[in-house]
Scaffold this motif. Sequence first.
Motif, PDB file in Angstrom:
ATOM      1  N   GLY A 164      39.500  54.264  57.888  1.00 25.90           N
ATOM      2  CA  GLY A 164      40.896  53.867  58.056  1.00 25.90           C
ATOM      3  C   GLY A 164      41.265  52.583  57.340  1.00 25.90           C
ATOM      4  O   GLY A 164      42.449  52.256  57.234  1.00 25.90           O
ATOM      5  N   HIS A 165      40.263  51.846  56.846  1.00 24.86           N
ATOM      6  CA  HIS A 165      40.559  50.607  56.120  1.00 24.86           C
ATOM      7  C   HIS A 165      41.292  50.929  54.818  1.00 24.86           C
ATOM      8  O   HIS A 165      40.899  51.833  54.086  1.00 24.86           O
ATOM      9  CB  HIS A 165      39.252  49.853  55.814  1.00 24.86           C
ATOM     10  CG  HIS A 165      39.462  48.628  55.001  1.00 24.86           C
ATOM     11  ND1 HIS A 165      39.016  48.513  53.713  1.00 24.86           N
ATOM     12  CD2 HIS A 165      40.094  47.471  55.292  1.00 24.86           C
ATOM     13  CE1 HIS A 165      39.350  47.326  53.243  1.00 24.86           C
ATOM     14  NE2 HIS A 165      40.003  46.668  54.181  1.00 24.86           N
ATOM     15  N   ALA A 166      42.372  50.208  54.543  1.00 25.01           N
ATOM     16  CA  ALA A 166      43.176  50.484  53.351  1.00 25.01           C
ATOM     17  C   ALA A 166      43.316  49.244  52.486  1.00 25.01           C
ATOM     18  O   ALA A 166      43.402  48.120  52.997  1.00 25.01           O
ATOM     19  CB  ALA A 166      44.555  50.991  53.757  1.00 25.01           C
ATOM     20  N   GLU A 167      43.320  49.475  51.178  1.00 25.27           N
ATOM     21  CA  GLU A 167      43.513  48.411  50.200  1.00 25.27           C
ATOM     22  C   GLU A 167      44.670  48.780  49.285  1.00 25.27           C
ATOM     23  O   GLU A 167      44.853  49.942  48.935  1.00 25.27           O
ATOM     24  CB  GLU A 167      42.249  48.211  49.350  1.00 25.27           C
ATOM     25  CG  GLU A 167      41.044  47.774  50.139  1.00 25.27           C
ATOM     26  CD  GLU A 167      39.808  47.566  49.261  1.00 25.27           C
ATOM     27  OE1 GLU A 167      39.909  47.758  48.025  1.00 25.27           O
ATOM     28  OE2 GLU A 167      38.753  47.217  49.815  1.00 25.27           O
ATOM     29  N   LEU A 168      45.423  47.761  48.896  1.00 22.81           N
ATOM     30  CA  LEU A 168      46.524  47.922  47.958  1.00 22.81           C
ATOM     31  C   LEU A 168      46.122  47.236  46.658  1.00 22.81           C
ATOM     32  O   LEU A 168      45.507  46.170  46.686  1.00 22.81           O
ATOM     33  CB  LEU A 168      47.779  47.261  48.535  1.00 22.81           C
ATOM     34  CG  LEU A 168      49.095  47.411  47.784  1.00 22.81           C
ATOM     35  CD1 LEU A 168      49.547  48.859  47.787  1.00 22.81           C
ATOM     36  CD2 LEU A 168      50.159  46.523  48.428  1.00 22.81           C
ATOM     37  N   PHE A 169      46.428  47.843  45.504  1.00 23.15           N
ATOM     38  CA  PHE A 169      46.002  47.229  44.245  1.00 23.15           C
ATOM     39  C   PHE A 169      47.067  47.352  43.158  1.00 23.15           C
ATOM     40  O   PHE A 169      47.929  48.224  43.197  1.00 23.15           O
ATOM     41  CB  PHE A 169      44.683  47.835  43.748  1.00 23.15           C
ATOM     42  CG  PHE A 169      44.710  49.319  43.548  1.00 23.15           C
ATOM     43  CD1 PHE A 169      45.206  49.884  42.386  1.00 23.15           C
ATOM     44  CD2 PHE A 169      44.221  50.177  44.534  1.00 23.15           C
ATOM     45  CE1 PHE A 169      45.226  51.259  42.202  1.00 23.15           C
ATOM     46  CE2 PHE A 169      44.237  51.549  44.357  1.00 23.15           C
ATOM     47  CZ  PHE A 169      44.739  52.092  43.185  1.00 23.15           C
ATOM     48  N   ALA A 170      46.988  46.424  42.195  1.00 23.04           N
ATOM     49  CA  ALA A 170      47.849  46.417  41.013  1.00 23.04           C
ATOM     50  C   ALA A 170      47.030  45.816  39.878  1.00 23.04           C
ATOM     51  O   ALA A 170      46.823  44.603  39.831  1.00 23.04           O
ATOM     52  CB  ALA A 170      49.110  45.599  41.264  1.00 23.04           C
ATOM     53  N   PHE A 171      46.533  46.663  38.968  1.00 21.62           N
ATOM     54  CA  PHE A 171      45.633  46.231  37.902  1.00 21.62           C
ATOM     55  C   PHE A 171      46.242  46.479  36.528  1.00 21.62           C
ATOM     56  O   PHE A 171      47.110  47.335  36.365  1.00 21.62           O
ATOM     57  CB  PHE A 171      44.302  46.990  37.984  1.00 21.62           C
ATOM     58  CG  PHE A 171      43.591  46.847  39.299  1.00 21.62           C
ATOM     59  CD1 PHE A 171      43.399  45.617  39.890  1.00 21.62           C
ATOM     60  CD2 PHE A 171      43.104  47.972  39.957  1.00 21.62           C
ATOM     61  CE1 PHE A 171      42.736  45.489  41.102  1.00 21.62           C
ATOM     62  CE2 PHE A 171      42.435  47.865  41.168  1.00 21.62           C
ATOM     63  CZ  PHE A 171      42.251  46.619  41.740  1.00 21.62           C
ATOM     64  N   ASN A 172      45.719  45.757  35.535  1.00 24.33           N
ATOM     65  CA  ASN A 172      46.105  45.993  34.145  1.00 24.33           C
ATOM     66  C   ASN A 172      45.351  47.190  33.591  1.00 24.33           C
ATOM     67  O   ASN A 172      44.172  47.387  33.892  1.00 24.33           O
ATOM     68  CB  ASN A 172      45.792  44.771  33.279  1.00 24.33           C
ATOM     69  CG  ASN A 172      46.740  43.624  33.542  1.00 24.33           C
ATOM     70  OD1 ASN A 172      47.886  43.829  33.936  1.00 24.33           O
ATOM     71  ND2 ASN A 172      46.279  42.404  33.330  1.00 24.33           N
ATOM     72  N   ARG A 229      47.314  45.610  26.300  1.00 22.95           N
ATOM     73  CA  ARG A 229      47.705  46.200  27.588  1.00 22.95           C
ATOM     74  C   ARG A 229      48.687  47.328  27.339  1.00 22.95           C
ATOM     75  O   ARG A 229      49.660  47.168  26.616  1.00 22.95           O
ATOM     76  CB  ARG A 229      48.324  45.133  28.493  1.00 22.95           C
ATOM     77  CG  ARG A 229      48.600  45.668  29.900  1.00 22.95           C
ATOM     78  CD  ARG A 229      49.089  44.606  30.832  1.00 22.95           C
ATOM     79  NE  ARG A 229      50.394  44.155  30.433  1.00 22.95           N
ATOM     80  CZ  ARG A 229      50.947  43.019  30.833  1.00 22.95           C
ATOM     81  NH1 ARG A 229      50.291  42.206  31.630  1.00 22.95           N
ATOM     82  NH2 ARG A 229      52.153  42.679  30.434  1.00 22.95           N
ATOM     83  N   ILE A 230      48.409  48.480  27.932  1.00 26.17           N
ATOM     84  CA  ILE A 230      49.293  49.640  27.767  1.00 26.17           C
ATOM     85  C   ILE A 230      49.972  50.016  29.085  1.00 26.17           C
ATOM     86  O   ILE A 230      50.673  51.027  29.146  1.00 26.17           O
ATOM     87  CB  ILE A 230      48.522  50.855  27.179  1.00 26.17           C
ATOM     88  CG1 ILE A 230      47.207  51.141  27.908  1.00 26.17           C
ATOM     89  CG2 ILE A 230      48.242  50.642  25.715  1.00 26.17           C
ATOM     90  CD1 ILE A 230      47.339  51.981  29.100  1.00 26.17           C
ATOM     91  N   GLY A 231      49.773  49.193  30.112  1.00 23.51           N
ATOM     92  CA  GLY A 231      50.450  49.480  31.365  1.00 23.51           C
ATOM     93  C   GLY A 231      49.771  48.871  32.570  1.00 23.51           C
ATOM     94  O   GLY A 231      48.917  47.986  32.449  1.00 23.51           O
ATOM     95  N   PHE A 232      50.181  49.373  33.723  1.00 21.40           N
ATOM     96  CA  PHE A 232      49.668  48.901  35.006  1.00 21.40           C
ATOM     97  C   PHE A 232      49.233  50.098  35.841  1.00 21.40           C
ATOM     98  O   PHE A 232      49.823  51.168  35.748  1.00 21.40           O
ATOM     99  CB  PHE A 232      50.754  48.140  35.779  1.00 21.40           C
ATOM    100  CG  PHE A 232      51.354  47.002  35.015  1.00 21.40           C
ATOM    101  CD1 PHE A 232      50.739  45.764  35.004  1.00 21.40           C
ATOM    102  CD2 PHE A 232      52.531  47.176  34.296  1.00 21.40           C
ATOM    103  CE1 PHE A 232      51.301  44.706  34.295  1.00 21.40           C
ATOM    104  CE2 PHE A 232      53.091  46.137  33.580  1.00 21.40           C
ATOM    105  CZ  PHE A 232      52.467  44.896  33.584  1.00 21.40           C
ATOM    106  N   VAL A 233      48.232  49.872  36.663  1.00 25.09           N
ATOM    107  CA  VAL A 233      47.787  50.896  37.619  1.00 25.09           C
ATOM    108  C   VAL A 233      48.001  50.319  39.005  1.00 25.09           C
ATOM    109  O   VAL A 233      47.424  49.285  39.351  1.00 25.09           O
ATOM    110  CB  VAL A 233      46.300  51.257  37.396  1.00 25.09           C
ATOM    111  CG1 VAL A 233      45.827  52.233  38.456  1.00 25.09           C
ATOM    112  CG2 VAL A 233      46.093  51.826  36.014  1.00 25.09           C
ATOM    113  N   ARG A 234      48.865  50.956  39.781  1.00 26.93           N
ATOM    114  CA  ARG A 234      49.165  50.487  41.134  1.00 26.93           C
ATOM    115  C   ARG A 234      48.908  51.611  42.127  1.00 26.93           C
ATOM    116  O   ARG A 234      49.063  52.785  41.789  1.00 26.93           O
ATOM    117  CB  ARG A 234      50.624  50.044  41.239  1.00 26.93           C
ATOM    118  CG  ARG A 234      50.929  48.834  40.380  1.00 26.93           C
ATOM    119  CD  ARG A 234      52.401  48.600  40.264  1.00 26.93           C
ATOM    120  NE  ARG A 234      52.990  49.616  39.395  1.00 26.93           N
ATOM    121  CZ  ARG A 234      54.293  49.808  39.250  1.00 26.93           C
ATOM    122  NH1 ARG A 234      55.140  49.083  39.921  1.00 26.93           N
ATOM    123  NH2 ARG A 234      54.752  50.739  38.447  1.00 26.93           N
TER     124      ARG A 234
END
Length: 199
Positions: free
Chosen positions: A89-97, A108-113
């Motif tokens: 149930g543990h959740a993580e939020l991310f926003a990477f290059n 850089r060609i974008g973001f991964v969220r």
Amino acid sequence: MAAVLTRIDPSASMMILALVSGLLIHHASQNAVAVDSGSSCNSDSAKWPGPPPFRECRLQYYVQVVVGDVSLNKNLLPPLNQSYSGPFGHAELFAFNATDKPEQASTRIGFVRGFTIDSAYKASDIVDLIEVELISYDDGKYKGTIQIQGEIRAISANEVAIVGGTGSFRGARGFGFIERVLLDGPYRRFHHDLHFIYN
């Protein structure tokens, strides 16, 4: 059928023939509508507003991760019951290059969220995550989003599903592989290898 109709009143025979003819005409018109409406979904993509459609079969890029950076929120949701079911149930939020080459300094060609939820019900060393990602892609020619989701485990490579897209990737479908290619202290690098399937 003709023998049966001759024994019935002529007006009843005419009504039966009219009814059968009507049903055949209705069936034919329904098929024509179905065929016609099916062809509209294959309209010329050159008429779409926005950037040109991506019609290649494969797209590869790299995702750069720094553990401990604010781009990785490891405390989005705590485990449900850590004493009983470990990290379940543990959740993580991310926003990477996302970059076009493996090096962090490459273009850089974008973001991964997105987010991950730990789905390993019993505590173990095996990472078992459900991951949902939105890739915001812009390489100067193609621009849009790609939605992917799937199970991420400690053993690479993980297969995910491409479930949609916008802009150059409208209606995207297919599959992809996510593989960790660097583990160096806090630095992680993942290779995304996406394969598109067109109808």
